[in-house]
Design an enzyme around this catalytic site. Structure first.
Site, PDB file in Angstrom:
ATOM      1  N   LYS A  12      79.843 -81.950  38.942  1.00 23.06           N
ATOM      2  CA  LYS A  12      79.581 -82.548  37.991  1.00 23.06           C
ATOM      3  C   LYS A  12      80.161 -83.925  37.755  1.00 23.06           C
ATOM      4  O   LYS A  12      80.315 -84.594  38.937  1.00 23.06           O
ATOM      5  CB  LYS A  12      79.851 -81.882  36.553  1.00 23.06           C
ATOM      6  CG  LYS A  12      79.398 -80.352  36.632  1.00 23.06           C
ATOM      7  CD  LYS A  12      79.680 -79.355  35.334  1.00 23.06           C
ATOM      8  CE  LYS A  12      79.085 -78.190  35.581  1.00 23.06           C
ATOM      9  NZ  LYS A  12      79.169 -77.164  34.412  1.00 23.06           N
ATOM     10  N   HIS A  97      69.438 -79.182  35.817  1.00 25.81           N
ATOM     11  CA  HIS A  97      70.456 -78.673  35.461  1.00 25.81           C
ATOM     12  C   HIS A  97      70.824 -78.398  33.794  1.00 25.81           C
ATOM     13  O   HIS A  97      70.235 -79.425  33.374  1.00 25.81           O
ATOM     14  CB  HIS A  97      71.909 -79.155  35.841  1.00 25.81           C
ATOM     15  CG  HIS A  97      73.235 -78.261  35.702  1.00 25.81           C
ATOM     16  ND1 HIS A  97      73.869 -78.690  34.432  1.00 25.81           N
ATOM     17  CD2 HIS A  97      73.836 -77.585  36.269  1.00 25.81           C
ATOM     18  CE1 HIS A  97      75.030 -77.778  34.173  1.00 25.81           C
ATOM     19  NE2 HIS A  97      74.824 -77.012  35.657  1.00 25.81           N
TER      20      HIS A  97
END
Ligand code: 13P
Length: 258
Positions: A12, A97
């Protein structure tokens, strides 16, 4: 042929380039302890892709990007194309995502364009699907995931879909410490494979990998990975330290070699 397990680290918006390279170098030294039927993928922020590719050169581990844009080039400030991701040395790319769907407003239609762009560039897409807590509480989880799959794969030929990976990440399990029970994960993975079979036929459905993601850690990884239906794990928080990510990858050794 059993499907090799795929263990991926989605970092991330974490790690500078030097932190990403330090992780990759440390992991590299420990890769021989990862079972041979397990593929390891590191997914840094865009800046880290090329440096991590270089740090892993010749090692049994691969690199992915976290996102892409579907246009080839042009006036799209801030975006990165599939060809740029590929040129940086990534083999994989995350598509859809949940943090992009729910945090950045990506619709199913946007996800479909990104998936097509990834496949067009020869990248292995990891298509993320999953329901929110209220959708699960409403009994809608299979419906939501099947809709996400159906839109994403609109117009995709079976042979083009084959290389893609599906990541089932229930939104309520991401970053919450609340993992789906192996039973719930297995049930959804079966539903996903049944959908793939209906859409692409049994041979391709059998070849495609379906990962689980959501609060995976070294303590719960072995149980998840021991299930035939779970072909790997997409790991967020627990992938940020080498020891815990390695512990998760090593847990693929618990998987039956079927
Ligand atoms: P966590 O492992 O931190 O729950 O994140 C999961 C995830 O979103 C991986 O893509």
């Amino acid at each position: 042929m059993p499907r090799p397990k795929l263990i991926a680290a989605n970092w991330k918006m974490n790690k500078t380039i030097s932190e990403a390279v330090a992780f990759a170098s440390e992991l590299r030294a420990s890769l021989p302890s990862v079972p041979a039927h397990c593929d390891v993928v590191l997914i840094p922020a865009f800046f880290g892709v090329r440096p991590v590719v270089d740090a892993l050169a010749g090692a049994r581990a691969w690199v992915g990007a976290q996102d892409l844009y579907w246009e080839k080039s042009g006036a799209f400030t801030g975006e990165v194309s599939a060809d740029m991701v590929k040129d940086a040395g990534a083999m994989y790319v995350l598509v859809g995502h949940s943090e992009r769907r729910h945090g950045m407003g990506e619709t199913d239609a946007v996800v479909a364009k990104k998936l097509a762009a990834a496949m067009g560039a020869g990248l292995t897409a990891i298509l993320c699907v999953g329901e929110t807590l209220s959708e699960r509480e409403g009994g809608l989880e299979a419906h939501v995931v099947e809709r996400q799959l159906a839109v994403a794969f609109t117009g995709v030929a079976p042979d083009d879909a084959r290389a893609s990976v599906i990541a089932y990440e229930p939104v309520w399990a991401i970053g919450t410490g609340r993992t789906a029970s192996p039973g719930d994960a297995v049930a959804m993975h079966r539903a996903i494979r049944a959908w793939l079979q209906g859409r692409f036929g049994p041979v391709i459905a059998k070849a495609m990998r379906i990962q689980y993601g959501g609060s995976v850690n070294p303590a719960n990884a072995a149980d998840l990975l021991s299930r035939d239906e779970i072909d790997g794990l997409l790991v967020g928080g627990a992938s940020l330290e080498v020891a815990s990510f390695l512990g998760i990858a090593q847990a693929a050794g618990a998987a039956p070699a079927d």
